[in-house]
Design a protein around this motif. Structure first.
Motif, mmCIF file in Angstrom:
data_model
loop_
_atom_site.group_PDB
_atom_site.id
_atom_site.type_symbol
_atom_site.label_atom_id
_atom_site.label_comp_id
_atom_site.label_asym_id
_atom_site.label_seq_id
_atom_site.Cartn_x
_atom_site.Cartn_y
_atom_site.Cartn_z
ATOM 1 N N TYR A 291 0.899 -1.314 -0.280
ATOM 2 C CA TYR A 291 0.223 -0.094 0.687
ATOM 3 C C TYR A 291 0.931 1.187 -0.068
ATOM 4 O O TYR A 291 2.129 1.081 -0.093
ATOM 5 N N ASN A 292 -0.120 2.755 -0.131
ATOM 6 C CA ASN A 292 0.602 3.143 -0.617
ATOM 7 C C ASN A 292 0.430 4.640 0.507
ATOM 8 O O ASN A 292 -0.791 4.565 1.244
ATOM 9 N N GLN B 44 -6.561 5.090 -1.168
ATOM 10 C CA GLN B 44 -6.257 3.940 -0.753
ATOM 11 C C GLN B 44 -6.346 3.981 0.690
ATOM 12 O O GLN B 44 -6.202 3.010 1.328
ATOM 13 N N THR B 45 -6.654 5.124 1.125
ATOM 14 C CA THR B 45 -7.083 5.487 3.087
ATOM 15 C C THR B 45 -8.260 5.703 3.133
ATOM 16 O O THR B 45 -8.639 6.772 2.533
ATOM 17 N N THR B 46 -8.843 5.444 4.495
ATOM 18 C CA THR B 46 -9.384 6.373 4.952
ATOM 19 C C THR B 46 -8.858 7.800 6.209
ATOM 20 O O THR B 46 -8.218 6.965 7.021
ATOM 21 N N ASP C 50 0.272 -5.414 4.921
ATOM 22 C CA ASP C 50 0.128 -4.654 3.837
ATOM 23 C C ASP C 50 2.004 -4.035 3.835
ATOM 24 O O ASP C 50 1.911 -3.363 4.927
ATOM 25 N N ILE C 51 2.820 -3.953 3.106
ATOM 26 C CA ILE C 51 3.926 -3.853 3.201
ATOM 27 C C ILE C 51 3.670 -2.346 2.629
ATOM 28 O O ILE C 51 3.364 -1.640 1.126
ATOM 29 N N TYR C 52 3.981 -1.379 3.625
ATOM 30 C CA TYR C 52 4.249 0.228 3.306
ATOM 31 C C TYR C 52 4.957 0.456 1.703
ATOM 32 O O TYR C 52 6.508 0.640 2.341
ATOM 33 N N MET C 53 4.191 1.507 0.573
ATOM 34 C CA MET C 53 5.536 1.236 -0.330
ATOM 35 C C MET C 53 5.601 2.678 -0.659
ATOM 36 O O MET C 53 5.618 3.262 -1.889
ATOM 37 N N ASP D 24 5.135 5.231 -3.774
ATOM 38 C CA ASP D 24 5.932 4.264 -5.187
ATOM 39 C C ASP D 24 4.558 3.386 -6.086
ATOM 40 O O ASP D 24 4.474 2.215 -5.103
ATOM 41 N N ARG D 25 3.188 3.836 -6.637
ATOM 42 C CA ARG D 25 1.915 3.134 -6.478
ATOM 43 C C ARG D 25 2.476 2.451 -7.703
ATOM 44 O O ARG D 25 2.241 1.148 -7.442
ATOM 45 N N ASP D 26 3.488 2.563 -8.522
ATOM 46 C CA ASP D 26 3.750 1.703 -9.088
ATOM 47 C C ASP D 26 4.725 -0.120 -8.673
ATOM 48 O O ASP D 26 4.664 -1.000 -9.204
#
Length: 142
Positions: free
Chosen positions: A47-48, A53-55, A115-118, A121-123
């Motif tokens: 996830y980013n 992608q979130t609330t 969920d690994i934080y990235m 970087d959406r790609d």
């Protein structure tokens, strides 16, 4: 008939959940606990820090931790929290370098998932996709 459930403490529920996980391991699951280390096979996605992608604030984790690009963080499903994977705990993910800190939690519908934080970087998150991984953390015998 079920009046005794009121006497169960968080510790006894945690122990029961761990026991059930260990029994699942004996029947082909992927949970192992030895030498104080917990090893578990989970599903990993990414996830980013993107508003879509979130609330709420996408740069703040569930416990108020600041998420910013470059931070090695993960969000975990709530069943993993119940197994003793606490906020702030450090986790290794087989196949990835370094240690990741538990800084966020996922919706209650997910189980055995991280969920690994990235960062932004959406790609990279899309390229990661969804895959099984083995995580390890130091379990505390409370």
């Amino acid at each position: 008939m079920f009046a005794c459930y009121r006497q169960w403490t968080a510790r006894s529920l945690k122990a029961l959940l761990l026991l059930l996980c260990l029994l699942g391991s004996a029947s082909g699951g992927a949970t192992d606990r030895s030498d104080g280390e917990v090893k578990l096979k989970v599903t990993a996605t990414a996830y980013n820090s993107l508003p879509a992608q979130t609330t709420g604030n996408p740069a703040v984790g569930a416990w108020g931790d600041r998420l910013k690009p470059g931070v090695k963080a993960i969000a975990v499903s709530r069943d993993l929290l119940a197994m003793g994977l606490e906020p702030g705990a450090e986790v290794t993910i087989e196949g990835l370098p370094g240690r990741f800190r538990v800084m966020d939690k996922m919706h209650r519908r997910w189980q055995r998932k991280i969920d690994i934080y990235m960062g932004n970087d959406r790609d990279a998150a899309l390229e990661w996709g969804k895959r099984p991984v083995v995580i390890r953390w130091s379990g505390q015998d409370s």
